[in-house]
Design a protein around this motif. Structure first.
Motif, mmCIF file in Angstrom:
data_model
loop_
_atom_site.group_PDB
_atom_site.id
_atom_site.type_symbol
_atom_site.label_atom_id
_atom_site.label_comp_id
_atom_site.label_asym_id
_atom_site.label_seq_id
_atom_site.Cartn_x
_atom_site.Cartn_y
_atom_site.Cartn_z
ATOM 1 N N ALA A 68 -6.775 45.809 12.708
ATOM 2 C CA ALA A 68 -7.869 46.758 12.454
ATOM 3 C C ALA A 68 -7.449 47.916 11.551
ATOM 4 C CB ALA A 68 -8.391 47.305 13.772
ATOM 5 N N ASN A 69 -6.311 47.795 10.874
ATOM 6 C CA ASN A 69 -5.791 48.931 10.111
ATOM 7 C C ASN A 69 -6.675 49.365 8.947
ATOM 8 O OD1 ASN A 69 -3.591 49.050 11.784
ATOM 9 N ND2 ASN A 69 -2.134 48.213 10.315
ATOM 10 N N LEU A 70 -7.524 48.481 8.438
ATOM 11 C CA LEU A 70 -8.409 48.846 7.333
ATOM 12 C C LEU A 70 -9.767 49.343 7.814
ATOM 13 C CD1 LEU A 70 -7.751 45.925 4.804
ATOM 14 C CD2 LEU A 70 -6.840 48.247 4.711
ATOM 15 N N LEU A 307 -10.407 57.455 25.389
ATOM 16 C CA LEU A 307 -11.429 58.483 25.202
ATOM 17 C C LEU A 307 -12.464 58.055 24.170
ATOM 18 C CD1 LEU A 307 -9.206 61.696 25.181
ATOM 19 C CD2 LEU A 307 -10.783 60.990 26.978
ATOM 20 N N LYS A 308 -12.007 57.461 23.090
ATOM 21 C CA LYS A 308 -12.903 57.042 22.009
ATOM 22 C C LYS A 308 -14.010 56.116 22.530
ATOM 23 C CE LYS A 308 -14.125 55.298 17.811
ATOM 24 N NZ LYS A 308 -14.763 56.011 16.712
ATOM 25 N N GLY A 329 0.709 53.970 23.670
ATOM 26 C CA GLY A 329 0.262 53.251 22.491
ATOM 27 C C GLY A 329 -0.908 53.931 21.818
ATOM 28 N N THR A 330 -1.040 53.684 20.515
ATOM 29 C CA THR A 330 -2.207 54.165 19.784
ATOM 30 C C THR A 330 -3.377 53.202 19.926
ATOM 31 O OG1 THR A 330 -1.488 53.055 17.766
ATOM 32 C CG2 THR A 330 -0.853 55.363 18.033
ATOM 33 N N ASP A 331 -3.105 51.965 20.382
ATOM 34 C CA ASP A 331 -4.075 50.884 20.334
ATOM 35 C C ASP A 331 -4.396 50.650 18.861
ATOM 36 O OD1 ASP A 331 -6.289 49.025 20.915
ATOM 37 O OD2 ASP A 331 -6.078 49.753 22.954
ATOM 38 N N ASP A 336 -9.254 54.438 17.559
ATOM 39 C CA ASP A 336 -8.560 55.712 17.622
ATOM 40 C C ASP A 336 -8.967 56.544 16.409
ATOM 41 O OD1 ASP A 336 -6.575 57.731 17.311
ATOM 42 O OD2 ASP A 336 -5.133 56.584 18.446
ATOM 43 N N ASP A 337 -9.429 55.821 15.381
ATOM 44 C CA ASP A 337 -9.737 56.410 14.074
ATOM 45 C C ASP A 337 -8.509 57.072 13.475
ATOM 46 O OD1 ASP A 337 -12.392 55.509 13.994
ATOM 47 O OD2 ASP A 337 -13.067 57.196 15.189
#
Length: 497
Positions: A68-70, A307-308, A329-331, A336-337
């Motif tokens: 999902a990095n993009l 939270l997101k 983790g950042t997931d 997380d945006d």
């Protein structure tokens, strides 16, 4: 050999403010010593003056989805079940290019390395199905970046509506039939690609790149496949990623479909053990905590993502008191945006304060730093190898400038690392004895060219997801109905603030 002189070494897990002056000697990819000034007469290939610097173990992102990095900023805040409907619509067709897989992975690696994240546990997913070319692209990106990565293949193998409570009954027949036609890989096909993955990439680059297992979540796969992955995890002594009770609706799934908690379910079918990375573990009760503790597993805590998408607040203190190791983790970037691991530290250190008025139970900064280093190593089944600055460990470390605004004045090292630092103080990053960031600049990646190509590919990804969202829009009313129906089911407790 390399020597880092005059560093102020910060040791996670040794009390609130443990640090000491030391020289660090590195031979190849390992730390030889952390201690007194080196004796005269040793001919070092390189000397790094760390005067005015903090030295910490390389940070470990204990749960991540590079796929999902993009997609930063592309999906609005909504509960996981609806969020995933738009992130990976079950009726989507086609796939992104192999080059896109390489660039998106490299983009995340670049962002993490510049923050001092030296290792990542990447639960990569592939839409609609994993292919060797796309998996190779992900691993080649981590190879070229210089980052340490343990990577799995996160892929369900049951029809979409079987993953949720109530959905099969709610959906009209034509949408159920459309889901039935969506491509699914068989257990044999998935295990075959895992066999190839292990043979091709496990312990590549001198062990810097490794393979992990992933069932995604127990409700998303057949029990035979779940058990087969666990057996491979045992055979190779590698992690098994399992998303467990991330949402209230998953608690309802266990009640309605299994008659038990999903954690009790994975325990009963024999797949909960010390190699398990239990991801999220939010909607757990006291009995679940006991099962997790008995198994010896590690829990991956992703507070910003939680939270997101409104999943709730993991019972941090209950798990710590039970002796359950915790990683941070950042997931994924879309949930997380961002991929700012320092934000995760700060939120993990704060969010639990609103769950208990007994302030002595709130997380301490040394616990948060431990989770960001040693906890991540435990989850990657590399305890003692990474996440520590000690003789014999891998030379993964970070030097931070003590003269930055975040650390000025420096009153309490660990407290300010958790609550003040944003990554702006990171100057030098080393992975496996090689400097990959120097003076804040990436050495292994052409950052300008990477960002330009990522911006171009983002348009491709956006068009792809825009087209796929048409199917998601058709399904949204039924998923919302399912979500609201689940809210009406009593689960006996709450994990919302």
């Amino acid at each position: 050999m390399i020597i880092i002189r005059n560093a102020e070494v910060v040791i996670p897990g040794e009390g609130p403010s443990a640090s000491r002056k030391a020289d660090i000697i590195i031979d190849g990819d390992k730390i030889v010593s952390v201690g007194e000034p080196a004796p005269a007469g040793i001919d070092f290939e390189r000397e790094i003056d760390a005067s005015g610097m903090l030295a910490i173990p390389g940070l470990i992102n204990g749960h991540f989805h590079s796929s999902a990095n993009l997609l930063k900023g592309t999906v609005a805040n909504m509960p996981l079940e609806l969020f995933m409907l738009y992130e990976v619509p079950p009726l989507m067709e086609g796939r992104n290019s192999t080059r896109s897989a390489y660039v998106r992975t490299m983009l995340g690696a670049a962002e993490m390395l510049k923050q001092g994240v030296t290792a990542v546990h990447d639960d990569a997913f592939y839409v609609p199905t994993p292919t060797g070319d796309e998996i190779n692209a992900v691993m080649e990106a981590y190879r070229d970046s210089g980052m340490r990565a343990t990577v799995s293949i996160d892929h369900p193998n049951v029809v979409e509506y079987a993953k949720y409570p109530y959905l099969e009954d709610i959906l009209p027949p034509e949408l159920r039939h459309a889901m039935d036609k969506a491509p699914l890989m068989s257990e044999a096909e998935l295990l075959a690609i895992y066999g190839w993955f292990l043979k091709t990439w496990h312990r590549a680059e001198g062990g810097r790149l490794r393979v992990a297992m992933s069932c995604s979540a127990p409700q998303r796969v057949t029990v035979n496949y779940l058990q087969a992955l666990s057996e491979l995890s045992r055979q190779h002594n590698i992690p098994h990623n399992i998303h467990l009770l991330e949402t209230r609706q998953q608690r309802v799934f266990g009640i309605e479909k299994l008659g038990k908690s999903l954690i009790e379910y994975v325990r009963d079918v024999g797949v909960l053990d010390r190699r398990t990375l239990a991801i999220h573990a939010i909607w757990i009760d006291d009995r679940d905590v006991e099962f997790l503790a008995e198994s010896g597993c590690t829990v991956a805590h992703n507070p910003v993502c939680n939270l997101k998408i409104g999943s709730g607040i993991m019972p941090f203190r209950k798990l710590r008191n039970a002796g359950v190791p915790i990683a941070l983790g950042t997931d994924e970037a879309i949930a997380d945006d961002g991929i700012n691991f320092w934000t995760v530290l700060k939120v993990a250190g704060l969010i639990h304060n609103v769950t208990d008025p007994e302030y002595r139970q709130w997380p301490r900064e040394d616990e948060i730093l431990e989770a960001a280093t040693m906890g991540g190593a435990r989850g990657m089944v590399q305890e003692g190898e990474i996440g520590v600055l000690a003789a014999g460990a891998q030379a993964d470390l970070v030097l931070l400038d003590k003269k930055t605004l975040a650390l000025t004045p420096l009153n309490n090292v660990k407290r300010q690392l958790v609550y003040c630092e944003s990554g702006s103080s990171v100057r030098t990053v080393m992975v496996a004895g090689k400097v990959v960031v120097e003076n804040g600049r990436l050495l292994s990646i052409d950052e300008k060219a990477l960002k330009a190509e990522a911006q171009e590919l983002a348009a491709e990804a956006a068009r792809y997801h825009e087209a796929s969202s048409v199917g998601a829009d058709r399904l949204e009313p039924y998923y919302r109905d399912m979500y609201l129906r689940s809210l009406r089911r009593d689960v006996g407790f709450s994990r919302w603030a």
